[in-house]
Design a protein around this motif. Structure first.
Motif, PDB file in Angstrom:
ATOM      1  N   ALA A   1      41.417  24.873  24.604  1.00 24.15           N
ATOM      2  CA  ALA A   1      42.630  24.413  23.836  1.00 24.15           C
ATOM      3  C   ALA A   1      42.511  23.049  23.526  1.00 24.15           C
ATOM      4  O   ALA A   1      41.901  22.296  24.254  1.00 24.15           O
ATOM      5  N   PRO A   2      42.982  22.426  22.283  1.00 25.87           N
ATOM      6  CA  PRO A   2      43.099  21.151  22.022  1.00 25.87           C
ATOM      7  C   PRO A   2      43.679  20.233  23.113  1.00 25.87           C
ATOM      8  O   PRO A   2      44.634  20.793  23.577  1.00 25.87           O
TER       9      PRO A   2
ATOM     10  N   ALA B   1      44.831  33.221  22.671  1.00 23.67           N
ATOM     11  CA  ALA B   1      45.963  33.981  22.799  1.00 23.67           C
ATOM     12  C   ALA B   1      46.557  34.214  21.596  1.00 23.67           C
ATOM     13  O   ALA B   1      46.698  33.541  20.646  1.00 23.67           O
ATOM     14  N   PRO B   2      46.857  35.635  21.288  1.00 20.47           N
ATOM     15  CA  PRO B   2      47.625  36.056  20.108  1.00 20.47           C
ATOM     16  C   PRO B   2      48.502  34.875  19.516  1.00 20.47           C
ATOM     17  O   PRO B   2      48.223  34.654  18.252  1.00 20.47           O
ATOM     18  N   LEU B   3      49.481  34.566  20.193  1.00 17.01           N
ATOM     19  CA  LEU B   3      50.528  33.561  19.671  1.00 17.01           C
ATOM     20  C   LEU B   3      49.636  32.102  19.247  1.00 17.01           C
ATOM     21  O   LEU B   3      50.141  31.427  18.182  1.00 17.01           O
ATOM     22  N   LEU B   4      48.612  31.871  19.997  1.00 21.78           N
ATOM     23  CA  LEU B   4      47.801  30.469  19.620  1.00 21.78           C
ATOM     24  C   LEU B   4      47.163  30.800  18.378  1.00 21.78           C
ATOM     25  O   LEU B   4      47.080  29.957  17.576  1.00 21.78           O
ATOM     26  N   GLU B   5      46.621  32.058  18.013  1.00 20.02           N
ATOM     27  CA  GLU B   5      45.870  32.421  16.785  1.00 20.02           C
ATOM     28  C   GLU B   5      46.641  32.158  15.849  1.00 20.02           C
ATOM     29  O   GLU B   5      46.488  31.624  14.688  1.00 20.02           O
TER      30      GLU B   5
ATOM     31  N   SER C   1      53.483  38.872  19.444  1.00 24.89           N
ATOM     32  CA  SER C   1      52.179  38.275  19.280  1.00 24.89           C
ATOM     33  C   SER C   1      51.967  37.620  18.088  1.00 24.89           C
ATOM     34  O   SER C   1      50.733  36.907  17.751  1.00 24.89           O
ATOM     35  N   THR C   2      52.970  37.331  17.125  1.00 21.04           N
ATOM     36  CA  THR C   2      53.051  36.246  16.223  1.00 21.04           C
ATOM     37  C   THR C   2      54.345  35.404  16.452  1.00 21.04           C
ATOM     38  O   THR C   2      55.259  35.897  17.098  1.00 21.04           O
TER      39      THR C   2
ATOM     40  N   LEU D   1      53.651  28.621  24.718  1.00 25.00           N
ATOM     41  CA  LEU D   1      53.414  29.910  23.671  1.00 25.00           C
ATOM     42  C   LEU D   1      52.807  30.828  24.337  1.00 25.00           C
ATOM     43  O   LEU D   1      53.136  32.090  24.167  1.00 25.00           O
ATOM     44  N   VAL D   2      51.826  30.632  25.392  1.00 24.40           N
ATOM     45  CA  VAL D   2      51.306  31.829  26.070  1.00 24.40           C
ATOM     46  C   VAL D   2      52.577  32.454  26.916  1.00 24.40           C
ATOM     47  O   VAL D   2      52.444  33.581  26.953  1.00 24.40           O
TER      48      VAL D   2
END
Length: 749
Positions: free
Chosen positions: A251-252, A371-375, A458-459, A450-451
């Motif tokens: 993660a940044p 993680a999907p939300l981060l993507e 997932s979005t 977000l996780v």
């Protein structure tokens, strides 16, 4: 440093001097395997280190899949010894792995943060041994330094003893830590388990490696890892630990979050200084002072080249006086304050945050599994052309453009998910306004939030829709419900909008609370107005708004009776906001007529609370439904001597709260109020002084002056009321006090 085939390198986390010496030692040793202190289950992510798209600072993000709220970070900067060791191994094709406890095993082993903090504080109070409280402080005290941080920086990070090889420095650190640990006693359970796990990983690596093994860990752990003891003892210590299934990624991170004050336990006070030490091993003092000069000049201060030369000379002189090998941060700071800041510490503090902490934000490669939300957030950021930055900046958004509307929608959806990357500075809800102003500042913990929201979708869009719909289902109050609908519309969450409007419709039909219904009108009005600006469908929301307005108008008369001060003030505020909502949506026809009828009936009701009656009269006056003459006559009746002082004061406050400037421009209103004030008994007048202060607080200096001039220069009013008698003692006393109230703000300014 060496035990058999294993070489131990005790470092300080985020220490640039440790990192530089470590690279020299690794080049000399050329190990066949490299072991690094870090969560063992994150080893699979190490191959990303060294890729062009990975830019520090970054952090390992690890969490149990079933408990994302328990996520933890392991941050790395470019000057972190562990990061440089991993980078060296990847560049030289040397196998590298983490050897600390798996991340999820550590989560299961940890106690709640509150209990952990309390136990540490209690132990600190009970234990007076300085070796336990501050091991580095004991070494610093023996060497004549003020604290352990200064000693470590001087000996390891910023200079060190001239002529010493890296291996000799690591040997000296190991010996010092061994002595300190001998005086400390047994480690706690968590520390013992960590060291047991690392010893087992080292034993396994020695068996499989075809050559020397290098171990990079915190200096404190080196003596414990060099101990030879039966492996069954370490296995027994780890037996029975829970190991939830982990999820992890890069993660940044940001430079401010590397700082010690951010709360990260292994943080550092000045990340930007550490980066400077790493990037500028030569001419360190010259380049640092040049950076100080750039920041001062950017802030409008004059810094000459001659002053820079004198500052460097002073830093060198201080270094000699303090018996240091090279100028360190303290010498450069003192020299800069003396020569560049004219001895003003306050001037130094204006540049200190940017100078010492910086605003770097890391980046991670696209190939890193997220993680999907981060993507989805990363895709949305790319589409919006918004880059997460640790530096606070403002963003102006034009809702009439497609890109501006998308940016606004994204930021609002993140607010729904409790990720305030952007804070709205100006709601932009006035008629004809299509702009928003945001303040953007990215914090790494937003990734964790977000996780945690993965349970909702997932979005970003799905999660925000689901979360907002859940909140609507639980909400009972109409006002709060209408605000949720407004939030859903602004964030373009149509399923949540439809759900919210349906729930509003159902609950409005069963609500008989006037205050609750009034509280729902302003957000609905904003929603309707915002919907027009954003071009989204509103369904039957305008019809629902009309119904709520009529419902509130009918109930207002009965809800305004016999209220206490707090309830009356709440109803007045709700009335004012609801009336503004009607203006915002330009309500008309039967709806507006019903609203006006409700206000008039409330004003005529003898049982209405005076404060509410005054506010209703003020609203009717502002809308032109009370003429100037009618308003003046109404005030004469409501403020007449026949009315009790308490009721008159309530009506006065309700009428003129937020509208005191009407006294400047309306002679009839001013005459009625003046007559009331002159007729007040001294005790009643003094009792109402806080009320007068509240009412006149909204007047600016010019309006206050004009009001005083109007009162002093004019003696008679068109209504025939006599304002004052020049010889009246009551007038002189009252006017003197009121004049002081009206001029206090002007004098203060």
């Amino acid at each position: 440093m060496t035990a058999g085939q294993v070489s131990f390198f005790g470092v300080r986390h985020h220490g640039p001097g440790s990192a530089r010496r470590l690279l020299g030692a690794l080049e000399t040793l050329q190990p066949a395997a490299l072991l690094v202190e870090g969560p063992a289950d994150a080893t699979e992510l190490l191959h990303y280190v060294g890729q062009e798209d990975l830019r520090t600072p970054v952090a390992l993000l690890c969490y149990p899949k079933d408990e994302p709220e328990n996520a933890r970070f392991w941050p790395f900067a470019v000057f972190s010894p562990e990061f440089q060791a991993i980078l060296w191994a990847n560049e030289h094709g040397v196998p590298v792995r983490f050897i600390d406890l798996p991340s999820t095993a550590r989560f299961a082993d940890e106690e709640p943060a509150e209990q952990d903090n309390e136990s540490r504080e209690e132990a600190a109070r009970e234990n007076t041994d300085p070796l336990v409280r501050d091991p580095l402080g004991a070494l610093a005290d023996a060497a004549g330094y003020e604290d352990g941080e200064s000693w470590w920086n001087d000996v390891i990070e910023e200079g060190g003893e001239a002529g010493l090889q890296p291996s000799q420095v690591f040997d000296a650190v190991s010996d010092a830590m061994t002595t300190l640990r001998e005086n400390r006693g047994e480690p706690d359970l968590r520390e013992a388990r960590r060291e047991a796990h690392m010893r087992l990983c080292i034993s396994e690596a020695v068996k499989n490696a075809d050559g020397p093994v290098a171990v990079v860990c915190g200096a404190w752990h080196v003596p414990a890892l060099k101990i030879r003891q039966p492996m069954k003892h370490d296995r027994a210590l780890l037996k029975g630990m829970k190991k939830p299934k982990p999820a992890m990624t890069w993660a940044p991170w940001t430079a401010p979050r590397l700082a010690l004050q951010s709360g990260y336990g292994a943080g550092i006070t000045a990340p930007a200084w550490c980066r400077h030490l790493w990037e500028c091993p030569n001419e360190m003092a010259t380049r640092w002072l040049a950076r100080v000069a750039r920041l001062l000049r950017a802030n409008g201060h004059i810094v000459s080249t001659a002053s820079l030369i004198e500052a460097e000379r002073l830093a060198i002189a201080l270094c000699v006086l303090r018996d240091r090998s090279t100028p360190g941060f303290e010498e450069l700071r003192d020299a800069a304050i003396s020569c560049l800041c004219f001895g003003e510490t306050l001037l130094w503090r204006t540049i200190e945050p940017e100078l010492l902490v910086g605003n770097d934000v890391g980046e991670i490669p696209d190939a890193v599994p997220l993680a999907p939300l981060l993507e989805d957030l990363k895709r949305c950021q790319a589409r919006a052309r918004l880059k997460p930055e640790a530096l606070e900046r403002e963003l102006a958004v034009d809702l009439r453009s497609e890109s501006g509307l998308y940016r606004s929608t994204l930021l609002h959806r993140l607010l729904v998910l409790d990720v305030p990357w952007g804070q709205l500075l100006d709601a932009g809800r006035s008629r004809g306004t299509f702009r928003e102003r945001w303040k953007l500042l990215w914090e790494p913990e937003y990734a964790v939030r977000l996780v945690e929201q993965l349970v909702h979708g997932s979005t970003i869009e799905r999660a925000a829709n689901s979360l907002l719909s859940d909140r609507m289902n639980r909400e009972k109050a109409l006002g709060a419900m209408s605000r949720l609908v407004e939030q859903a519309l602004i964030a373009d969450l149509q399923p949540a909008v439809v759900r919210g409007i349906d729930l509003l419709d159902q609950r409005a039909a069963h609500s008989d609370d006037c205050l609750d219904v009034l509280g729902a009108i302003p957000p609905i009005a904003n929603t309707i107005r915002y919907g027009e600006a954003r071009g989204v469908g509103l369904g039957h929301l305008p019809v629902l708004a009309d119904r709520l307005i009529v419902q509130a108008a009918i109930a207002l008369r009965y809800s305004s009776r016999n209220l206490d001060g707090k309830a009356a003030a709440g109803l007045c505020s709700a009335l004012t906001d609801a009336d503004r909502g009607l203006e915002l949506i330009e309500a008309g026809g039967e709806t507006l007529a019903a609203w006006h009828r409700g206000l008039r009936e409330t004003l005529d009701d003898r049982q209405a609370t005076p404060l509410v009656a005054g506010r209703v009269a003020s609203l009717l006056y502002r809308r032109g439904l009370l003429s100037e003459d009618d308003a003046a006559l109404l005030l004469q009746r409501r403020l007449s001597p026949a009315v009790s002082s308490l009721k008159a004061a309530g009506f006065f406050e309700g009428f003129f709260q937020d509208a005191a400037r009407q006294l400047v421009y309306d002679d009839g209103l001013r005459a009625a109020v003046s007559a009331w004030l002159v007729g007040l008994e001294e005790s009643d007048f003094v009792e109402n002084l806080p009320l007068f202060r509240r009412v006149f607080a909204d007047l600016d200096a010019m309006e206050r002056r004009r009001l005083i001039d109007s009162v002093v220069k004019r003696r008679a009013r068109p209504t025939g009321l006599v304002l004052l008698d020049d010889g009246g003692a009551a007038w002189k006393t009252h006017f003197a006090v009121l004049r002081d109230l009206l001029t206090a703000k002007e004098a203060g300014a």
